[in-house]
Scaffold this active site. Structure first.
Site, PDB file in Angstrom:
ATOM      1  N   SER A 185       0.842  -1.200   0.000  1.00 32.63           N
ATOM      2  CA  SER A 185       0.000   0.000   0.000  1.00 32.63           C
ATOM      3  C   SER A 185       0.882   1.257   0.000  1.00 32.63           C
ATOM      4  CB  SER A 185      -0.949  -0.066   1.195  1.00 32.63           C
ATOM      5  OG  SER A 185      -1.979   0.863   1.054  1.00 32.63           O
ATOM      6  N   ASP A 339      -9.779  -3.621  -5.752  1.00 32.85           N
ATOM      7  CA  ASP A 339      -8.935  -2.619  -5.101  1.00 32.85           C
ATOM      8  C   ASP A 339      -8.955  -1.351  -5.949  1.00 32.85           C
ATOM      9  OD1 ASP A 339      -6.956  -1.110  -3.905  1.00 32.85           O
ATOM     10  OD2 ASP A 339      -5.404  -2.650  -3.984  1.00 32.85           O
ATOM     11  N   HIS A 369      -8.057  -4.863  -1.234  1.00 30.07           N
ATOM     12  CA  HIS A 369      -6.916  -4.107  -0.733  1.00 30.07           C
ATOM     13  C   HIS A 369      -6.617  -4.448   0.731  1.00 30.07           C
ATOM     14  CE1 HIS A 369      -4.032  -0.822  -0.805  1.00 30.07           C
ATOM     15  NE2 HIS A 369      -4.375  -0.613   0.453  1.00 30.07           N
TER      16      HIS A 369
END
Ligand SMILES: *[C@@H]1O[C@H](CO)[C@@H](O)[C@H](O)[C@H]1NC(C)=O
Length: 397
Positions: A185, A339, A369
């Site tokens: 991320s 995501d 995600h």
């Protein structure tokens, strides 16, 4: 009467939170619904607290994140300082630095503003169950804390990484030719940025590999098909992505509504960016999910753009906007289908390959995600995400 009213409201609220589209094919749909409802309650509460002027929303999330994972002392980890930067090291050998081990420098996720190396113990130890590698996880300064913003978190990552690459042999017995960098991320963003910066500085030795797990790669286009398709999550919503991006870029979050309409960029910047770096037509058509329309390019906000463009266009903030991606380390890139960040990952993978960088790109068709950090809750998809990392490292380092 009153009790009846209250319970009806509660039931309606529960339905509201539990009725959520869940990735089709996901292994534990009801468990995910429940977990996601819980996360949403916290997100909405933080939004309300901020709207009422009580406390910034990311502070509430940071507090909730502290509660989510326990901080049991982990004796297999050692907290060290590398060139002034706190890091958490794993699998440091008692026998001293006399091996030729591989190494991994890791940057944790959390929107540049949340989480810590300690919260990542579980993932780091999971990786170590499958590969004998020495890991140094960087506790970079968090955005939004004491005015921290770009490039400070990145600078911390760079400082620690350079020090590790230079001294890993004498400090840890790590072979400097066998070092990977990686993150998930926001940490994936930091990893991609560190790789670009080291390449541009002709740093030697370069990391051998980069591992990018659902990385954030740009903050100029919030209308990619995956942004539209997954704007309500699970786990990461488009709203929160924009918020974290702005917090990292500027230290504040006042322009999120403009960002969500792509109205933080100027008209000429949009045309330039779409033409060069974010070509929606390069995404396969089956990604052009129903409500998707190609974004308009005929408007913009010159005033706001002139204030933020230096950061927004910097490749060290937005690696997808780097002019040149040649000579970067061999790459593992993981993108879950569900995501908001999926499409920028796909575009980055294409551009890396076009620049001659070997890329192993894995798209998980049922994951969302953040799945690597939810491995204990959702082992099927979580293990798959983690095993992708360790298989790649085992094969290539
Ligand atoms: C974009 O922002 C500008 C400046 O605030 C505003 O005048 C314009 O109406 C906005 N355009 C759209 C399409 O939202």
């Amino acid at each position: 009467m009153k009790a009846g009213f209250v319970s009806s409201v509660l039931i309606l609220l529960a339905c509201w939170y539990l009725y959520e589209p869940i990735p089709s094919g996901f292994s534990q749909p009801w468990k995910l619904r429940a977990v996601w409802a819980g996360v949403k309650v916290v997100m909405d509460a933080s939004w309300i607290a901020e709207t009422l002027g009580l406390v910034p929303a990311h502070e509430v999330l940071r507090f909730a994140e502290e509660l989510r994972t326990s901080n049991a002392p982990e004796k297999r980890a050692k907290d060290l300082v590398l060139d002034g930067i706190p890091v958490r090291a794993y699998n440091v050998k008692d026998s001293g630095p006399n091996g030729r081990y591989p190494g991994l420098v890791y940057y944790h996720g959390g929107g540049w503003a949340l989480s810590s190396t300690k919260k990542y113990d579980r993932l780091m130890l999971g990786i170590l169950e499958q590969i004998d590698i020495i890991i140094v996880s960087v506790d970079y300064r968090l955005a939004g804390k004491d005015g921290v913003r770009y490039p400070e978190p990145l600078d911390d990552c760079l400082t620690a990484t350079k020090y590790f690459l230079t001294h890993c042999s004498t400090l840890f017995g790590v072979d400097p030719e066998r070092v990977a960098i990686g993150g998930d991320s926001a940490g994936g963003n930091l990893a991609a940025a560190v790789a670009l910066k080291l390449r541009d500085e002709h740093f030697s030795p370069m990391p051998k590999l980069q591992v990018l797990i659902y990385p954030v790669l740009q903050a100029v286009d919030f209308l990619l098909p995956s942004m539209v398709q997954n704007k309500h999550g699970p786990i990461l919503t488009r709203y929160w992505l924009a918020k974290f991006c702005q917090l990292y870029a500027t230290g504040s979050t006042e322009h999120v509504s403009q960002m969500l309409n792509n109205n933080h960029t100027s008209q000429s910047a949009k045309t330039f960016i779409y033409d060069r770096y974010i070509r929606h037509e390069d995404l396969e058509l089956n990604y052009h999910y129903k409500p998707y329309k190609k974004p308009r390019l005929d408007f913009g906000n010159d005033r706001l753009w002139s204030r933020i463009k230096d950061v927004m266009m910097s490749p060290y903030f937005a690696p997808l906007l780097a002019e040149n991606l040649a000579d970067l380390p061999e790459t593992y890139l993981y993108t879950p289908h569900y995501d908001v960040l999926r499409d920028e990952g796909i575009l980055y993978s294409r551009r890396l390959k076009a620049a001659g960088v070997p890329v192993s790109h894995v798209e998980d068709p049922t994951a969302f995600h953040g799945i690597c950090s939810w491995r204990r809750w959702f082992p099927v998809e979580g293990e798959r995400c983690m095993n992708g990392i360790t298989d790649f490292l085992n094969g290539k380092i």
